[in-house]
Design a protein around this motif. Structure first.
Motif, short mmCIF file in Angstrom:
data_model
loop_
_atom_site.label_atom_id
_atom_site.label_comp_id
_atom_site.label_asym_id
_atom_site.label_seq_id
_atom_site.Cartn_x
_atom_site.Cartn_y
_atom_site.Cartn_z
N ASP A 1 0.91 -1.32 0.25
CA ASP A 1 -0.03 -0.05 -0.02
C ASP A 1 0.79 1.22 -0.01
N HIS B 1 1.75 3.28 2.18
CA HIS B 1 2.67 3.15 3.35
C HIS B 1 3.73 2.49 3.30
N TYR C 1 3.17 -1.08 3.29
CA TYR C 1 2.64 -2.18 4.02
C TYR C 1 2.44 -3.42 3.23
N TRP D 1 -8.21 -12.13 9.41
CA TRP D 1 -7.23 -11.24 8.66
C TRP D 1 -7.19 -11.66 7.14
N ASP E 1 -10.11 -9.87 5.57
CA ASP E 1 -9.66 -8.32 5.52
C ASP E 1 -8.75 -8.14 4.42
N THR F 1 -9.07 -4.52 3.15
CA THR F 1 -9.02 -3.70 4.62
C THR F 1 -8.23 -4.20 5.52
N TYR G 1 -4.94 -3.64 7.34
CA TYR G 1 -3.78 -2.50 7.49
C TYR G 1 -3.07 -2.87 8.30
N SER G 2 -1.82 -2.07 8.40
CA SER G 2 -0.75 -2.13 9.32
C SER G 2 -1.44 -1.75 10.78
N ASN H 1 -2.41 -0.18 14.26
CA ASN H 1 -2.11 1.33 14.70
C ASN H 1 -0.99 1.42 15.76
#
Length: 496
Positions: A381, A383, A385, A469, A472, A477, A479-480, A482
């Motif tokens: 992505d 970022h 990731y 996971w 997702d 969806t 994501y790394s 938070n």
């Protein structure tokens, strides 16, 4: 076994026999006095017929060998095999009890030479027949000579017993290390048992005392007996060599015969000096043999553990696959990987860690036998990731010697300001992982997920987590996280 055989008349290959009173009972038969139709006195041993064992295992013809109790007649009676043998004056076990202590060297030498001569005949004449169960109760005094009896009984027991229970059909105080590892018995196995008998005669006690099966196993595989005292040095060295843990290091029966002939009391000063120097070499080799046996036992133990680990991991993979295929039949499945949309879930093949452990795994606080990893890959992505991966270790992370599959994961130390495409990520059990699990602060890696058991009833939690996971990831969806670590890992593994 409990059938009343007294006063039965049985017909065998050579003669009819009148069966008299029972005089003994063992794990593989009962013994009665017997008398032939011609009035010959003998004993009859009745052995139950067992599936998987042929009569030839019991009926080996050894009558022409020295110092072996002959079989006078043989055959069958109902559901039992029958062996007729001369009645001995006494067994060595009876004689040891009668003496009640240590034997004099010369008397012990005579007994050992008689048995060694029988072993020489087995090796040289009969193509390496192995007795497998030499012990005082199987050494009988017959016509002023100590002879070996019960040939074939141990092989018969072995043939009728499953591999995992075979150890119960050996005599624990006299069983060689290779028997405890379920390896093939050889002439060296009999030599080891002879060494135990020799030690018992000259020390007045056995070299290993158990008392339980696992105690005997540990002692025979890993422990050297206490040194013998007050006997000639060359005899002491011979017994130490017979008790070497590694079979290939033990002397042959012929070598034992020759050396027993040369044991002398008291010996010259020069001879004593040479014998003492030789004893140093023998003791050093005994220690080397002991260490090699420990390493060999550890290798076998780890291989057994790895096989269990592989079976357990396969069950987890199979359950995961069933779950995925039931809920996402359009997934692309290949081996241990599943692809849906642009997301890929995979579990690596198991990698086994053999000894020596520290060469591969440095200073981890617990033992890891084998490992794998589970990974979700997604397109990178904005970022950087690309998914996440967790370590799967088959280890004793919680309780020493309690092995099972554990899931964990790692992260870079925030102070290092290093990023990773996978977050968190898996590490193999090597130097980087040992740093992360150490008590040292400021290391490059840190634990990012508590050690969590995923087998033995915990499979469903593991599968639900990764299916979530994966869903997702397939939906775009994933994501790394938070914040890291997502779950506090502290205290989830044992320290030294």
């Amino acid at each position: 076994m409990n059938e009343n055989l007294k006063d039965k008349i049985i017909r065998l290959e050579n003669s009819s026999w009148h069966i008299e009173e029972q005089i003994d009972e063992g794990g593989f038969g009962v013994i009665h006095r017997a008398k032939s139709a011609k009035g010959e006195r003998a004993v009859a041993k009745f052995i139950p017929k067992s599936p998987g064992a042929e009569r030839e295992l019991l009926f080996e013809n050894l009558e022409d060998l020295p110092n072996v109790v002959p079989v006078l007649d043989r055959g069958e009676w109902g559901d039992k095999w029958v062996l007729i043998m001369p009645e001995a004056d006494k067994s060595l076990s009876d004689y040891i009890e009668e003496k009640g202590g240590r034997f004099e060297v010369e008397e012990a030498k005579k007994i050992l030479r008689n048995v060694a001569e029988a072993l020489v005949g087995l090796v040289d004449v009969k193509d390496n027949i192995v007795h497998r169960d030499i012990k005082p109760s199987n050494i009988l005094l017959l016509n002023h000579t100590w002879c070996l009896a019960d040939f074939g009984i141990s092989r018969y027991a072995e043939a009728t017993t499953a591999v995992d229970t075979r150890k119960y059909y050996m005599t624990w105080p006299y069983a060689a290390p290779e028997q405890w590892r379920n390896e093939r018995a050889t002439s060296a196995t009999d030599v080891y048992a002879l060494g135990v008998v020799a030690y018992e005669l000259l020390a007045g006690k056995r070299p290993f005392h158990g008392p339980q099966l696992e105690d005997y196993r540990h002692q025979h595989l890993n422990v050297d007996p206490e040194p013998l005292e007050e006997i000639p040095e060359n005899l002491r060295s011979l017994i130490v060599e017979c008790l070497y843990k590694v079979a290939e290091s033990r002397p042959t029966p012929k070598n034992i015969m020759q050396r027993l002939q040369n044991v002398a009391l008291p010996g010259s000063d020069a001879a004593k000096k040479l014998q003492q120097a030789n004893a140093v070499v023998v003791n050093r080799r005994a220690e080397e043999s002991r260490r090699e046996s420990i390493a060999k036992t550890e290798r076998a133990r780890r291989i057994d553990l790895a096989q269990v680990a592989e079976q357990s991991l396969l069950r987890i993979v199979s359950s995961l696959n069933e779950y995925i295929m039931e809920n996402a039949p359009n997934v692309n499945h290949a081996g241990r990987s599943w692809t849906l949309s642009q997301a890929k879930l995979s579990i690596d093949s198991l990698e086994y860690i053999g000894p020596p452990w520290r060469d591969r795994n440095h200073d981890l606080p617990f033992d890891v036998v084998c490992f794998s990893r589970v990974t979700i890959d997604i397109p990178r992505d904005s970022h950087g990731y690309e998914g996440r991966s967790h370590s799967l270790w088959y280890c004793d992370a919680k309780v020493a010697d309690a092995y099972r599959w554990f899931e964990t994961a790692f992260m870079y130390c925030p102070l290092r300001r290093i990023s990773s495409a996978h977050n968190p990520f898996a590490l193999d059990p090597e130097e980087s992982a040992s740093e992360a699990l150490s008590t040292v602060s400021g290391t490059e890696f840190q634990a990012a997920w508590p050690f969590t058991a995923i087998d033995q009833g915990n499979e469903s939690k593991f599968i639900e987590q990764w299916i979530g996971w994966f869903g997702d990831a397939a939906s775009g969806t994933l994501y790394s996280p938070n914040y890291m670590p997502e779950k506090d890992p502290e205290g989830s593994w044992r320290r030294r």
